[in-house]
Design an enzyme around this catalytic site. Sequence first.
Site, PDB file in Angstrom:
ATOM      1  N   ASN A 195       0.838  -1.201   0.000  1.00  0.00           N
ATOM      2  CA  ASN A 195       0.000   0.000   0.000  1.00  0.00           C
ATOM      3  C   ASN A 195       0.878   1.258   0.000  1.00  0.00           C
ATOM      4  OD1 ASN A 195      -1.574   2.208   0.944  1.00  0.00           O
ATOM      5  ND2 ASN A 195      -3.088   0.801   1.790  1.00  0.00           N
ATOM      6  N   ARG A 215      -1.756   5.423  13.104  1.00  0.00           N
ATOM      7  CA  ARG A 215      -0.426   5.010  12.615  1.00  0.00           C
ATOM      8  C   ARG A 215       0.663   5.794  13.342  1.00  0.00           C
ATOM      9  NH1 ARG A 215      -2.169   4.893   7.987  1.00  0.00           N
ATOM     10  NH2 ARG A 215      -2.543   2.661   8.119  1.00  0.00           N
ATOM     11  N   ASP A 226      -0.681  -3.518  10.007  1.00  0.00           N
ATOM     12  CA  ASP A 226      -2.023  -4.016   9.704  1.00  0.00           C
ATOM     13  C   ASP A 226      -2.996  -3.089  10.412  1.00  0.00           C
ATOM     14  OD1 ASP A 226      -3.253  -6.212   8.106  1.00  0.00           O
ATOM     15  OD2 ASP A 226      -4.463  -6.346   9.905  1.00  0.00           O
ATOM     16  N   SER A 227      -3.924  -2.571   9.640  1.00  0.00           N
ATOM     17  CA  SER A 227      -4.765  -1.517  10.191  1.00  0.00           C
ATOM     18  C   SER A 227      -6.176  -1.621   9.641  1.00  0.00           C
ATOM     19  CB  SER A 227      -4.152  -0.147   9.862  1.00  0.00           C
ATOM     20  OG  SER A 227      -3.755  -0.104   8.508  1.00  0.00           O
ATOM     21  N   GLY A 267      -8.287   5.379   1.640  1.00  0.00           N
ATOM     22  CA  GLY A 267      -9.251   4.514   2.339  1.00  0.00           C
ATOM     23  C   GLY A 267     -10.458   5.269   2.875  1.00  0.00           C
ATOM     24  N   TYR A 268     -10.700   5.105   4.170  1.00  0.00           N
ATOM     25  CA  TYR A 268     -11.901   5.663   4.805  1.00  0.00           C
ATOM     26  C   TYR A 268     -11.701   7.086   5.332  1.00  0.00           C
ATOM     27  CZ  TYR A 268     -13.090   0.712   4.683  1.00  0.00           C
ATOM     28  OH  TYR A 268     -13.335  -0.576   4.264  1.00  0.00           O
ATOM     29  N   ASP A 269     -10.583   7.718   5.004  1.00  0.00           N
ATOM     30  CA  ASP A 269     -10.303   9.062   5.531  1.00  0.00           C
ATOM     31  C   ASP A 269     -11.441  10.068   5.292  1.00  0.00           C
ATOM     32  OD1 ASP A 269      -7.906   8.410   6.681  1.00  0.00           O
ATOM     33  OD2 ASP A 269      -6.663   9.156   5.047  1.00  0.00           O
ATOM     34  N   LYS A 323       0.173   3.977   2.756  1.00  0.00           N
ATOM     35  CA  LYS A 323       0.732   3.634   4.066  1.00  0.00           C
ATOM     36  C   LYS A 323       2.230   3.917   4.085  1.00  0.00           C
ATOM     37  CE  LYS A 323      -1.655  -0.534   5.637  1.00  0.00           C
ATOM     38  NZ  LYS A 323      -1.401  -1.976   5.848  1.00  0.00           N
TER      39      LYS A 323
END
Length: 189
Positions: free
Chosen positions: A9, A171, A61-62, A143-145, A12
Amino acid sequence: MKLLVATTNKHKLKEIRHILGVKVEGRKLNVKENGKTFEENAIKKARAGARKFKQLTIADDSGLMVNCLDGLPGVKSARFATPPTPKNLCQKLLRVMRRCRANRRAMFVCVIALARPDGRVRTFKGIVRGKIIEEMRGRHGFGYDPVFVPNGSKKTFAQMSPAFKNRISHRARALKMLKSYLWARSSVG
Ligand code: ITT
């Protein structure tokens, strides 16, 4: 000290580089993420990287845990919609949360695993609590930001500058603990 980041990713990786403030190399690995917890998956990815490249390796992993969905999408956050573009992920989440009018609480979780080539491993966990709003807002992040507003803020992660998100995110919290751990180890030799 050379540190590898095992991730596919690029968002990330960019955040990890920014938060750590040191040069780290990214490596893509094909690891099956079938663990039930963030810890299991982070350890699996970090160990695979450390073994393959014979170097100290971290993996992240998140995901997002939504209260009224009993913690979903959780470890399945990356694969919650297909294809997993931010728009698809956020729209699916907003759709399944139509029944969650009264309870929009959620938290972002990040587990960083640090693995050595001999298999020894440690994990560091960061959490940010907040809520899911009812529409997408903002253009930064991934992502979901666009749908997540951390407690104490009026902005979504996607409305914040990357520098600001990287100071307060899940993070950032996990990596701060990793930094303290590495610093303490290096100062005692
Ligand atoms: P690697 O496993 O290769 O590192 P991945 O994207 O598959 O990449 P995860 O399995 O840990 O990583 O899934 C994490 C997903 O959770 C990610 O794809 C996003 O959809 C979401 N996520 C995690 N951190 C996020 C953040 O800071 N902002 C927005 N969404 C995030």
